[in-house]
Design a protein around this motif. Structure first.
Motif, PDB file in Angstrom:
ATOM      1  N   UNK A   6       0.862  -1.183   0.000  1.00  0.00           N
ATOM      2  CA  UNK A   6       0.000   0.000   0.000  1.00  0.00           C
ATOM      3  C   UNK A   6       0.897   1.231   0.000  1.00  0.00           C
ATOM      4  N   UNK A   7       0.743   2.076  -1.004  1.00  0.00           N
ATOM      5  CA  UNK A   7       1.562   3.284  -1.118  1.00  0.00           C
ATOM      6  C   UNK A   7       0.776   4.473  -0.583  1.00  0.00           C
ATOM      7  N   UNK A   8       1.280   5.040   0.508  1.00  0.00           N
ATOM      8  CA  UNK A   8       0.602   6.162   1.155  1.00  0.00           C
ATOM      9  C   UNK A   8       0.077   5.740   2.509  1.00  0.00           C
ATOM     10  N   UNK A   9       0.547   6.403   3.584  1.00  0.00           N
ATOM     11  CA  UNK A   9       0.147   6.024   4.941  1.00  0.00           C
ATOM     12  C   UNK A   9      -0.855   6.995   5.543  1.00  0.00           C
ATOM     13  N   UNK A  10      -1.485   7.801   4.682  1.00  0.00           N
ATOM     14  CA  UNK A  10      -2.484   8.748   5.166  1.00  0.00           C
ATOM     15  C   UNK A  10      -3.795   8.066   5.526  1.00  0.00           C
ATOM     16  N   UNK A  17      -4.397  -0.620   4.623  1.00  0.00           N
ATOM     17  CA  UNK A  17      -3.409  -1.513   5.233  1.00  0.00           C
ATOM     18  C   UNK A  17      -4.002  -2.252   6.428  1.00  0.00           C
ATOM     19  N   UNK A  18      -4.709  -1.528   7.273  1.00  0.00           N
ATOM     20  CA  UNK A  18      -5.383  -2.116   8.439  1.00  0.00           C
ATOM     21  C   UNK A  18      -6.330  -3.237   8.007  1.00  0.00           C
ATOM     22  N   UNK A  19      -7.140  -2.954   6.998  1.00  0.00           N
ATOM     23  CA  UNK A  19      -8.160  -3.906   6.554  1.00  0.00           C
ATOM     24  C   UNK A  19      -7.546  -5.193   6.014  1.00  0.00           C
ATOM     25  N   UNK A  20      -6.528  -5.068   5.168  1.00  0.00           N
ATOM     26  CA  UNK A  20      -5.859  -6.251   4.629  1.00  0.00           C
ATOM     27  C   UNK A  20      -5.135  -7.020   5.735  1.00  0.00           C
ATOM     28  N   UNK A  21      -4.443  -6.308   6.619  1.00  0.00           N
ATOM     29  CA  UNK A  21      -3.690  -6.972   7.693  1.00  0.00           C
ATOM     30  C   UNK A  21      -4.625  -7.713   8.631  1.00  0.00           C
ATOM     31  N   UNK A  43      -2.553   5.600  14.059  1.00  0.00           N
ATOM     32  CA  UNK A  43      -3.988   5.575  13.747  1.00  0.00           C
ATOM     33  C   UNK A  43      -4.519   4.149  13.714  1.00  0.00           C
ATOM     34  N   UNK A  44      -3.778   3.253  13.078  1.00  0.00           N
ATOM     35  CA  UNK A  44      -4.193   1.848  13.018  1.00  0.00           C
ATOM     36  C   UNK A  44      -4.326   1.273  14.426  1.00  0.00           C
ATOM     37  N   UNK A  64      -1.964  -9.470  16.164  1.00  0.00           N
ATOM     38  CA  UNK A  64      -1.696 -10.144  14.878  1.00  0.00           C
ATOM     39  C   UNK A  64      -1.818  -9.185  13.698  1.00  0.00           C
ATOM     40  N   UNK A  65      -2.807  -8.293  13.773  1.00  0.00           N
ATOM     41  CA  UNK A  65      -3.000  -7.323  12.686  1.00  0.00           C
ATOM     42  C   UNK A  65      -1.776  -6.418  12.544  1.00  0.00           C
ATOM     43  N   UNK A  66      -1.318  -5.882  13.666  1.00  0.00           N
ATOM     44  CA  UNK A  66      -0.156  -4.986  13.630  1.00  0.00           C
ATOM     45  C   UNK A  66       1.096  -5.725  13.166  1.00  0.00           C
ATOM     46  N   UNK A  67       1.228  -6.986  13.607  1.00  0.00           N
ATOM     47  CA  UNK A  67       2.417  -7.761  13.213  1.00  0.00           C
ATOM     48  C   UNK A  67       2.413  -8.105  11.730  1.00  0.00           C
ATOM     49  N   UNK A  68       1.244  -8.015  11.082  1.00  0.00           N
ATOM     50  CA  UNK A  68       1.147  -8.300   9.642  1.00  0.00           C
ATOM     51  C   UNK A  68       1.583  -7.124   8.775  1.00  0.00           C
ATOM     52  N   UNK A  69       1.888  -5.974   9.405  1.00  0.00           N
ATOM     53  CA  UNK A  69       2.245  -4.766   8.653  1.00  0.00           C
ATOM     54  C   UNK A  69       3.741  -4.484   8.796  1.00  0.00           C
ATOM     55  N   UNK A  70       4.401  -4.358   7.644  1.00  0.00           N
ATOM     56  CA  UNK A  70       5.816  -3.985   7.596  1.00  0.00           C
ATOM     57  C   UNK A  70       5.889  -2.624   6.905  1.00  0.00           C
ATOM     58  N   UNK A  71       6.689  -1.707   7.431  1.00  0.00           N
ATOM     59  CA  UNK A  71       6.736  -0.356   6.870  1.00  0.00           C
ATOM     60  C   UNK A  71       8.030  -0.107   6.090  1.00  0.00           C
ATOM     61  N   UNK A  72       7.905   0.729   5.064  1.00  0.00           N
ATOM     62  CA  UNK A  72       9.035   1.066   4.187  1.00  0.00           C
ATOM     63  C   UNK A  72       8.969   2.541   3.805  1.00  0.00           C
ATOM     64  N   UNK A  73      10.139   3.140   3.578  1.00  0.00           N
ATOM     65  CA  UNK A  73      10.201   4.491   3.009  1.00  0.00           C
ATOM     66  C   UNK A  73      10.753   4.461   1.586  1.00  0.00           C
TER      67      UNK A  73
END
Length: 297
Positions: A6-10, A17-21, A43-44, A64-73
């Motif tokens: 997902x491109x864009x963290x707004x 991202x929340x929904x998919x995770x 926010x998530x 589990x939801x939060x652990x499913x998200x990896x962040x990148x710049x």
């Protein structure tokens, strides 16, 4: 599909991202700004906390939801190994075209490329991409984790196979996908934005005040939120951008944005996100600031 970028963290990006995770996908949340990523993840976490408090999910579900998200710049690093990339950047034509040109250069040709645009032509975006048949619109509604609709927009070249995959994927998220064709504003905003614009014109012409206009639409038309409050929630800058896209696309004066809307955006009164729009949210912003300072201390 296993991995989604997902491109864009707004607002929309972190909601997607929340929904998919939460549905068990590995999500790579990408933004050029570390600060934006931090705000998105905060926010998530807050939204998940609300769901835990309401009993709709468990604490383990949240973890589990939060652990499913990896962040990148870095976009190039973030899209590696992904089956689907969803662009959820600002509603700006030039920015989106630039992003899709980059994705065309760095993604494998079998990766599906989707945009969360609420009004910009999917066909125009797809023209930046090798194999434009893999480009499609996934217009989620805000707040993404709650709203059931996903407007699935087919560009001129979007393939039946890609459409079928994205429709099925949306259902796996617990959403109701609705297929529409690629015309300015699609269905949702082609109907919604003229209504919001007309409510602003009604205010501009002195027919009634903000609260009165919203009350008529809530109590008389059974809308859960009045059009002026909804405009504040969407962001007046976003409303203006969508109206401009439709006005440019149709060349019809009925889509011309109200002068009051234009002036408010120029003055920086964008709604909830700026603290003031048709309503004053300064006290809410102040309370959030105090809460953040308290948490840090």
């Amino acid at each position: 599909m296993k991995q989604i970028a997902v491109i864009g963290a707004g607002t929309m990006g972190n909601g997607i991202a929340h929904t998919f995770a939460q549905s068990g996908f590995t999500v790579k949340l990408i933004d050029i700004s570390e600060a934006a990523i931090e705000r998105g993840m905060t926010t998530i976490a807050k939204n998940l906390d609300r769901m835990v408090a309401k009993g709709s999910i468990t604490e383990d579900d949240k973890i589990n939801t939060i652990s499913n998200i990896i962040t990148y710049t870095d976009t190039k690093d973030g899209v590696v190994g992904c089956d689907l990339v969803i662009e959820a950047a600002t509603e700006n034509v030039d920015l989106k075209l630039k992003i899709f040109k980059q994705l065309s250069d760095i993604c494998d040709h079998n990766v599906i490329l989707a945009t969360n645009t609420s009004s910009i032509s999917i066909t125009q975006i797809a023209a930046q991409v090798v194999h434009p048949e893999r480009v499609i619109g996934m217009h989620f509604m805000n707040p993404v984790p709650i709203m059931k609709l996903v407007e699935i927009i087919r560009g001129y070249n979007t393939s039946n196979e890609v459409t079928k995959i994205i429709m099925s994927l949306s259902e796996k998220l617990g959403k109701t996908p609705t297929e529409v064709n690629d015309y300015p504003g699609f269905v949702a905003n082609r109907i919604l934005m003229p209504m919001i614009n007309e409510a602003i014109e009604t205010l501009y012409n002195g027919v009634a005040g903000v609260a009165e206009i919203d009350t008529v639409m809530k109590l008389g038309m059974a809308h859960p939120m009045g059009p002026l409050q909804l405009a504040d929630f969407i962001g007046l800058d976003v409303c203006l951008s969508i109206l401009n896209v439709m006005y440019d696309g149709f060349k019809n004066p009925k889509y011309a944005p109200c002068p009051l809307l234009i002036n408010m955006v120029m003055a920086g009164k964008l709604g909830v996100k700026s603290g003031e729009g048709f309503y004053d949210y300064a006290e809410v912003k102040k309370a959030e600031k105090v809460s953040k300072q308290f948490m840090k201390s």
